[in-house]
Motif scaffolding. Sequence first.
Motif, PDB file in Angstrom:
ATOM      1  N   HIS A 143       0.785  -1.229  -0.091  1.00 11.78           N
ATOM      2  CA  HIS A 143       0.055  -0.148  -0.088  1.00 11.78           C
ATOM      3  C   HIS A 143       0.974   1.281  -0.013  1.00 11.78           C
ATOM      4  O   HIS A 143       0.239   2.353  -0.191  1.00 11.78           O
ATOM      5  N   GLN A 144       2.156   1.146   0.487  1.00 16.82           N
ATOM      6  CA  GLN A 144       2.981   2.448   0.182  1.00 16.82           C
ATOM      7  C   GLN A 144       3.689   2.520  -0.993  1.00 16.82           C
ATOM      8  O   GLN A 144       4.171   3.434  -1.483  1.00 16.82           O
ATOM      9  N   GLU A 145       3.480   1.429  -1.968  1.00 16.23           N
ATOM     10  CA  GLU A 145       4.212   1.450  -3.120  1.00 16.23           C
ATOM     11  C   GLU A 145       3.334   1.681  -4.420  1.00 16.23           C
ATOM     12  O   GLU A 145       1.987   1.346  -4.233  1.00 16.23           O
ATOM     13  N   GLY A 146       3.940   2.174  -5.512  1.00 12.63           N
ATOM     14  CA  GLY A 146       2.881   2.298  -6.727  1.00 12.63           C
ATOM     15  C   GLY A 146       2.950   0.899  -7.509  1.00 12.63           C
ATOM     16  O   GLY A 146       3.786   0.061  -7.069  1.00 12.63           O
ATOM     17  N   PRO A 147       2.341   0.819  -8.374  1.00 14.37           N
ATOM     18  CA  PRO A 147       2.158  -0.402  -9.361  1.00 14.37           C
ATOM     19  C   PRO A 147       3.467  -0.940  -9.890  1.00 14.37           C
ATOM     20  O   PRO A 147       3.710  -2.137  -9.625  1.00 14.37           O
ATOM     21  N   ASP A 148       4.426  -0.223 -10.374  1.00 13.27           N
ATOM     22  CA  ASP A 148       5.774  -0.505 -11.184  1.00 13.27           C
ATOM     23  C   ASP A 148       6.443  -1.058 -10.005  1.00 13.27           C
ATOM     24  O   ASP A 148       7.337  -1.997 -10.271  1.00 13.27           O
ATOM     25  N   SER A 149       6.490  -0.365  -8.724  1.00 14.17           N
ATOM     26  CA  SER A 149       7.396  -0.904  -7.682  1.00 14.17           C
ATOM     27  C   SER A 149       6.944  -2.163  -7.096  1.00 14.17           C
ATOM     28  O   SER A 149       7.855  -3.249  -6.782  1.00 14.17           O
ATOM     29  N   ASN A 150       5.722  -2.296  -7.125  1.00 14.91           N
ATOM     30  CA  ASN A 150       5.146  -3.530  -6.465  1.00 14.91           C
ATOM     31  C   ASN A 150       5.410  -4.800  -7.426  1.00 14.91           C
ATOM     32  O   ASN A 150       5.976  -5.794  -7.094  1.00 14.91           O
ATOM     33  N   VAL A 151       5.427  -4.623  -8.692  1.00 15.92           N
ATOM     34  CA  VAL A 151       5.607  -5.546  -9.838  1.00 15.92           C
ATOM     35  C   VAL A 151       7.124  -5.926  -9.630  1.00 15.92           C
ATOM     36  O   VAL A 151       7.471  -7.111  -9.752  1.00 15.92           O
ATOM     37  N   GLU A 152       7.793  -4.942  -9.616  1.00 12.75           N
ATOM     38  CA  GLU A 152       9.401  -5.228  -9.491  1.00 12.75           C
ATOM     39  C   GLU A 152       9.966  -6.023  -8.248  1.00 12.75           C
ATOM     40  O   GLU A 152      10.677  -6.831  -8.320  1.00 12.75           O
ATOM     41  N   VAL A 153       9.131  -5.666  -6.999  1.00 10.35           N
ATOM     42  CA  VAL A 153       9.423  -6.247  -5.980  1.00 10.35           C
ATOM     43  C   VAL A 153       9.043  -7.726  -6.053  1.00 10.35           C
ATOM     44  O   VAL A 153       9.543  -8.778  -5.622  1.00 10.35           O
ATOM     45  N   PHE A 154       7.676  -7.953  -6.536  1.00 14.08           N
ATOM     46  CA  PHE A 154       7.360  -9.309  -6.688  1.00 14.08           C
ATOM     47  C   PHE A 154       8.024 -10.074  -7.624  1.00 14.08           C
ATOM     48  O   PHE A 154       8.250 -11.371  -7.226  1.00 14.08           O
ATOM     49  N   THR A 155       8.551  -9.474  -8.550  1.00 12.94           N
ATOM     50  CA  THR A 155       9.554 -10.365  -9.651  1.00 12.94           C
ATOM     51  C   THR A 155      10.839 -10.728  -8.840  1.00 12.94           C
ATOM     52  O   THR A 155      11.134 -12.071  -8.934  1.00 12.94           O
TER      53      THR A 155
END
Length: 331
Positions: free
Chosen positions: A242-254
Amino acid sequence: MKASSPSPDGVMRLINGYWATGILGVAAHNRVFTHLEEGCATAAEVAGRAEISERGAQTLLDALVSTGLVDVCEGRYRNTAEASAYLVEDRPASLASFARLKMTHMASLADLGEVVRLGQPVASPVVEVANNPHWEAIVTAIAAQSHPAATLAADLLGLAAAGEVSILDVGGGSGVYSGIWLEANPRARSVQLDWQPINAIARRLLEARGVGERFTCVDGDFHTTDFGSGQYDVAVYSHIAHQEGPDSNVEVFTRLRKALRPGGALVVNDYILDDDRAGPAFALMFAAEMLLKSKHGGTWRRADYHRWLTQAGFEDITFHPAPPGTLVIAR
């Protein structure tokens, strides 16, 4: 007023909602719920135990009855089941310290009008820096929110009987997931990645739980620290998305997908919206907190998480209610 006309009572309660925050915070500060649980049943008894005025105790009890957290019968008061579970001190899921903390945040709402106009915080977000002087209070206060979800996740993953499993907790804060899971499985080991001041708090708390020898910390920022490759059976990303934007979340999940061994599971816990944005109520309201405090965060929909996790390479994605949030397990 016509019988069919709606009552203004609900609107009035919302307009004056800050009263509930204040009452709950002061009641927690004075251990009112704990005193009730220990047998105090009248305003006089609560006043004596809390060392406050009887008039003040009566006012707190009346207001707590209004909130539905305390019941009264023939002048005697008792906690509701909800208050007993979540507001009595020293219980695993107690939110009493969080109630005290939120009372100190009420002044920040004065900026909400300007924040809504701008679409971002008025000042630099304090919560996104390592040297936040309030980490000690914040990290310990919010830990209890994750207790039910961490317990549910352990059951869903069968961790107690999983043998020698390796856990990575990204942004683990108080180490609540590691603490619960290491207690459940004496052969498990956990690594927490977080900023150094937060890791110091987690190490102290897990040593107190008796599992510190199987808990390791890596000091760093999860945006830039390498998670490794194929090293972990379970990874956790709790109340970070919830603190991150979509691109950041995809990058971390990857990167988390890469860090997992074949068959490994990622556990995500957060306040997640239904796809039609009609609920849950807490997740809908929490978006305002992110608008006030983060530049890119928000409460995201189930469809968003499913899309991001699929992009990151996960194939089996399930959602599980874990009020006030939602648990996601991805493999």
